[in-house]
Design a protein around this motif. Structure first.
Motif: not given
Length: 235
Positions: A232-233, A3, A5
């Protein structure tokens, strides 16, 4: 699933998983020429095309993938993203694709297969994704020369040891470096990768810099965080 953003990558069908190289190129590729059309050569999961869909207003983002499983995965990832209407994946090899070129592109990107060493693993699919004989540099330069618009940019990531050879090869097709970023894992490690951007204009001054990813394991540098923070989260 991986996952980010604004989108997610399914990677269960393909041998090539989300990796730092793809993320680096997707975040780094110059888009200051406001590309209308983008081509990703060797799309894999589609990550680079998706990152460029997030970063630009390009109306046409085409991707090319020869491996059937990777192609299906890229299509799936494109369709489930917020930019599905701008993304299209061709199931074809580069040689096929350039036989009858229909479009020119303002930005061409590639994270090409690059282990040109003489060993192969037992996993044929992974070999196809990783080995340079699946997409020779000569073919890549020829395609860029053929498909790049007049003011277009061609960007790719390579092992640092291939940088000099690739620049010389591109020069034969009158494609000249405008930006080079050399990537190190940590301050003490040697340069592993080169991010290269080319255009049809020979620049008197090439922008050259260095990027260090981590100070130590999982302690990322401010430069790397700045480059990838929109994706990137964890940043």
């Amino acid at each position: 699933m991986f996952k980010f953003k604004q989108f997610a990558i399914q990677q269960d069908k393909t041998a090539m998983k989300v990796g730092t190289d793809g993320v680096l190129l997707g975040a780094w590729a110059p888009v200051n020429n406001n590309p209308f059309s983008i081509l990703d050569i060797g799309a894999g999961t589609g990550i680079i095309a998706l990152m460029l869909a997030q970063r630009t207003h390009a109306e046409q983002i085409d991707a090319l993938e020869i491996d059937e499983d990777a192609y299906e995965q890229a299509v799936e990832n494109f369709e489930s993203s917020p930019w599905g209407d701008r993304l299209f994946c061709f199931h074809a090899g580069l040689d096929e694709f350039i036989e009858e070129p229909e479009d020119e592109y303002d930005l061409i990107v590639s994270n090409p297969p690059f282990y040109s060493e003489d060993y192969k693993t037992e996993n044929e699919q992974r070999d196809l994704a990783r080995f340079q004989d699946a997409m020779p540099f000569e073919e890549l330069v020829e395609a860029a020369d053929l498909l790049l618009s007049e003011n277009g940019i061609f960007a790719l990531i390579l092992p640092y040891k291939e940088e000099e050879r690739f620049i010389a090869l591109a020069k034969e097709s009158e494609l000249y470096p405008l930006k080079i970023t050399r990537v190190k894992g940590t301050p003490a490690s040697s340069i592993k990768r080169s991010l290269l951007a080319f255009s049809r204009d020979e620049k008197t001054k090439i922008e050259i810099d260095e990027l260090i990813i981590e100070m130590e394991r999982h302690n990322y540098t401010a430069e790397y965080i700045e480059l990838t923070k929109d994706f990137y989260l964890k940043f």
